[in-house]
Scaffold this active site. Sequence first.
Site, PDB file in Angstrom:
ATOM      1  N   CYS A  28      -4.274-141.341  45.005  1.00  0.00           N
ATOM      2  CA  CYS A  28      -5.306-141.191  46.032  1.00  0.00           C
ATOM      3  C   CYS A  28      -6.573-141.906  45.570  1.00  0.00           C
ATOM      4  O   CYS A  28      -6.890-141.908  44.373  1.00  0.00           O
ATOM      5  CB  CYS A  28      -5.615-139.714  46.261  1.00  0.00           C
ATOM      6  SG  CYS A  28      -6.766-139.443  47.628  1.00  0.00           S
ATOM      7  N   ASN A  88      -6.115-123.352  41.393  1.00  0.00           N
ATOM      8  CA  ASN A  88      -5.089-123.381  40.339  1.00  0.00           C
ATOM      9  C   ASN A  88      -5.646-124.178  39.163  1.00  0.00           C
ATOM     10  O   ASN A  88      -5.708-125.404  39.227  1.00  0.00           O
ATOM     11  CB  ASN A  88      -3.818-124.094  40.843  1.00  0.00           C
ATOM     12  CG  ASN A  88      -2.832-123.159  41.514  1.00  0.00           C
ATOM     13  OD1 ASN A  88      -2.918-121.946  41.398  1.00  0.00           O
ATOM     14  ND2 ASN A  88      -1.882-123.740  42.220  1.00  0.00           N
ATOM     15  N   GLY A 106      -2.586-137.556  48.328  1.00  0.00           N
ATOM     16  CA  GLY A 106      -3.150-138.578  49.204  1.00  0.00           C
ATOM     17  C   GLY A 106      -4.018-138.035  50.315  1.00  0.00           C
ATOM     18  O   GLY A 106      -4.016-136.847  50.615  1.00  0.00           O
ATOM     19  N   CYS A 129      -1.678-129.787  44.486  1.00  0.00           N
ATOM     20  CA  CYS A 129      -1.503-131.214  44.727  1.00  0.00           C
ATOM     21  C   CYS A 129      -1.587-132.082  43.469  1.00  0.00           C
ATOM     22  O   CYS A 129      -2.597-132.125  42.802  1.00  0.00           O
ATOM     23  CB  CYS A 129      -2.590-131.598  45.717  1.00  0.00           C
ATOM     24  SG  CYS A 129      -2.904-133.310  45.921  1.00  0.00           S
ATOM     25  N   CYS A 179      -9.094-132.239  41.772  1.00  0.00           N
ATOM     26  CA  CYS A 179      -7.719-132.554  42.188  1.00  0.00           C
ATOM     27  C   CYS A 179      -6.985-133.402  41.156  1.00  0.00           C
ATOM     28  O   CYS A 179      -7.500-134.426  40.692  1.00  0.00           O
ATOM     29  CB  CYS A 179      -7.793-133.292  43.515  1.00  0.00           C
ATOM     30  SG  CYS A 179      -6.204-133.911  44.075  1.00  0.00           S
ATOM     31  N   GLU A 237       5.173-135.781  45.346  1.00  0.00           N
ATOM     32  CA  GLU A 237       5.506-134.357  45.366  1.00  0.00           C
ATOM     33  C   GLU A 237       5.521-133.797  46.782  1.00  0.00           C
ATOM     34  O   GLU A 237       4.737-134.208  47.626  1.00  0.00           O
ATOM     35  CB  GLU A 237       4.443-133.550  44.618  1.00  0.00           C
ATOM     36  CG  GLU A 237       4.230-133.961  43.192  1.00  0.00           C
ATOM     37  CD  GLU A 237       3.086-133.182  42.548  1.00  0.00           C
ATOM     38  OE1 GLU A 237       2.894-133.347  41.344  1.00  0.00           O
ATOM     39  OE2 GLU A 237       2.405-132.414  43.253  1.00  0.00           O
ATOM     40  N   CYS A 283     -11.419-136.695  44.200  1.00  0.00           N
ATOM     41  CA  CYS A 283     -12.063-135.374  44.207  1.00  0.00           C
ATOM     42  C   CYS A 283     -11.957-134.783  42.797  1.00  0.00           C
ATOM     43  O   CYS A 283     -10.895-134.853  42.160  1.00  0.00           O
ATOM     44  CB  CYS A 283     -11.391-134.458  45.224  1.00  0.00           C
ATOM     45  SG  CYS A 283     -11.461-135.123  46.896  1.00  0.00           S
ATOM     46  N   CYS A 311       4.680-128.609  52.381  1.00  0.00           N
ATOM     47  CA  CYS A 311       3.472-129.407  52.144  1.00  0.00           C
ATOM     48  C   CYS A 311       3.934-130.794  51.690  1.00  0.00           C
ATOM     49  O   CYS A 311       4.692-130.908  50.722  1.00  0.00           O
ATOM     50  CB  CYS A 311       2.648-128.716  51.051  1.00  0.00           C
ATOM     51  SG  CYS A 311       1.204-129.635  50.568  1.00  0.00           S
ATOM     52  N   SER A 347      -4.614-132.425  56.865  1.00  0.00           N
ATOM     53  CA  SER A 347      -5.812-132.034  56.136  1.00  0.00           C
ATOM     54  C   SER A 347      -6.545-133.280  55.628  1.00  0.00           C
ATOM     55  O   SER A 347      -5.923-134.198  55.095  1.00  0.00           O
ATOM     56  CB  SER A 347      -5.397-131.153  54.949  1.00  0.00           C
ATOM     57  OG  SER A 347      -6.514-130.877  54.155  1.00  0.00           O
ATOM     58  N   SER A 398     -11.199-130.274  54.467  1.00  0.00           N
ATOM     59  CA  SER A 398     -11.476-129.775  53.115  1.00  0.00           C
ATOM     60  C   SER A 398     -12.974-129.845  52.924  1.00  0.00           C
ATOM     61  O   SER A 398     -13.515-130.881  52.565  1.00  0.00           O
ATOM     62  CB  SER A 398     -10.769-130.649  52.070  1.00  0.00           C
ATOM     63  OG  SER A 398      -9.384-130.551  52.213  1.00  0.00           O
ATOM     64  N   LEU A 399     -13.638-128.746  53.180  1.00  0.00           N
ATOM     65  CA  LEU A 399     -15.104-128.754  53.141  1.00  0.00           C
ATOM     66  C   LEU A 399     -15.601-128.463  51.715  1.00  0.00           C
ATOM     67  O   LEU A 399     -16.345-129.224  51.145  1.00  0.00           O
ATOM     68  CB  LEU A 399     -15.640-127.711  54.136  1.00  0.00           C
ATOM     69  CG  LEU A 399     -17.149-127.691  54.326  1.00  0.00           C
ATOM     70  CD1 LEU A 399     -17.667-129.019  54.869  1.00  0.00           C
ATOM     71  CD2 LEU A 399     -17.549-126.552  55.262  1.00  0.00           C
ATOM     72  N   HIS A 400     -15.198-127.316  51.189  1.00  0.00           N
ATOM     73  CA  HIS A 400     -15.465-126.915  49.801  1.00  0.00           C
ATOM     74  C   HIS A 400     -16.936-126.707  49.436  1.00  0.00           C
ATOM     75  O   HIS A 400     -17.227-126.100  48.412  1.00  0.00           O
ATOM     76  CB  HIS A 400     -14.817-127.872  48.789  1.00  0.00           C
ATOM     77  CG  HIS A 400     -13.360-128.071  49.032  1.00  0.00           C
ATOM     78  ND1 HIS A 400     -12.508-127.057  49.404  1.00  0.00           N
ATOM     79  CD2 HIS A 400     -12.583-129.199  49.002  1.00  0.00           C
ATOM     80  CE1 HIS A 400     -11.290-127.538  49.573  1.00  0.00           C
ATOM     81  NE2 HIS A 400     -11.305-128.824  49.353  1.00  0.00           N
TER      82      HIS A 400
END
Length: 342
Positions: free
Chosen positions: A110, A289, A160, A332, A117, A89, A114, A103, A192, A215-217
């Site tokens: 991947c 999302n 990925g 993603c 995701c 994508e 996560c 993007c 990223s 990407s800390l989150h």
Amino acid sequence: MASIYDTAGLEALRVRNAVQPHRMKLFRNALFKKARGWDEALETLPENARTDFADTLRFESLELAERHDSEIDGASKLIFKTTDGHLIESVILRPKTGRTSLCISSQIGCACYCSFCATGKMGFTRNLTSDEILDQVTQASRLVKPEGRSIRNVVFMGMGEPLLNLAHLFEALEFLRAAPLFNYAGSRLMVSTVGIPQAMARFTEQHPEVQLALSLHSARQEVREKLMPQARTYTLDRLREELLNASQNGKVMIEYLMLAGVNDGEEDLLALEDYLRDIPVHINIIPFNEYAGCNLRGTPKAEMTGFSNRLKAAGFQTTLRYSLGADIAAACGQLVQHKKGF
Ligand code: SF4
């Protein structure tokens, strides 16, 4: 066949057909800077060279399989098919600022898994080649050209983990940066990562001008481990060293996805402030999302705004992002995951 992204192959073809360098420049400009179709690009070459170029060059590494346009905010999701039959994508974002961004994906699936995701639920198939990475930019550029737009920013935030495909990522970045080719300024490119320290160090050293996003989150080790299995190996303490190192080249973007009851409480906020204190960063607060098959929920908007305002009040440059493309599953991996029946 030589790819249009193979600069040595292009040069050999130029020499074989005795094409003058200035005509070759017109050809490259047509393909990469002006986003023309390959038939138009061929017309910039002397007539006697066109057939050999057309027969020798592979102009596309990906086939555009589907396009989904958002009806609410101008995002377009592109589904590309690789020559070995996999789907990846890319997402074109047309925010109200008018700055069109793309993007792109760096892997098929991947290996990072996560929990929030959709791509992470597919498992890992293979790395994308640099041709496949670059072809997303070429084809998206051609798609937006009739709208009077060009792709201003390219972000590696699709499927990925780009820093686990370092060789092809670096090849693609060099091609995107090269003045005779795409000629992107480093400030218009962003990579990223979930945080792979040794790869962050190589990236910082070899591409200091390209923006890095982490990407800390969560700034709480136990929460981050639940969200991102990689965090068990690469702890927050280790990542902080690399953040300090990377920030010597300019501000690092910090991505913080807001998940209700997971990372949006007072304890989370204080941990985040403490973790990022004295590091030059820009924090992006991102809405989640929601999608079928994932039981995480997004933080309500009012609470997100409050979280963001508290960070600003604490002196952090912070942006509250809007979710684009919610109606086309633009986050993603969501659409490919849906198509594969995960
Ligand atoms: S968020 Fe990025 S690194 Fe994590 S599973 Fe998804 S694609 Fe991989």
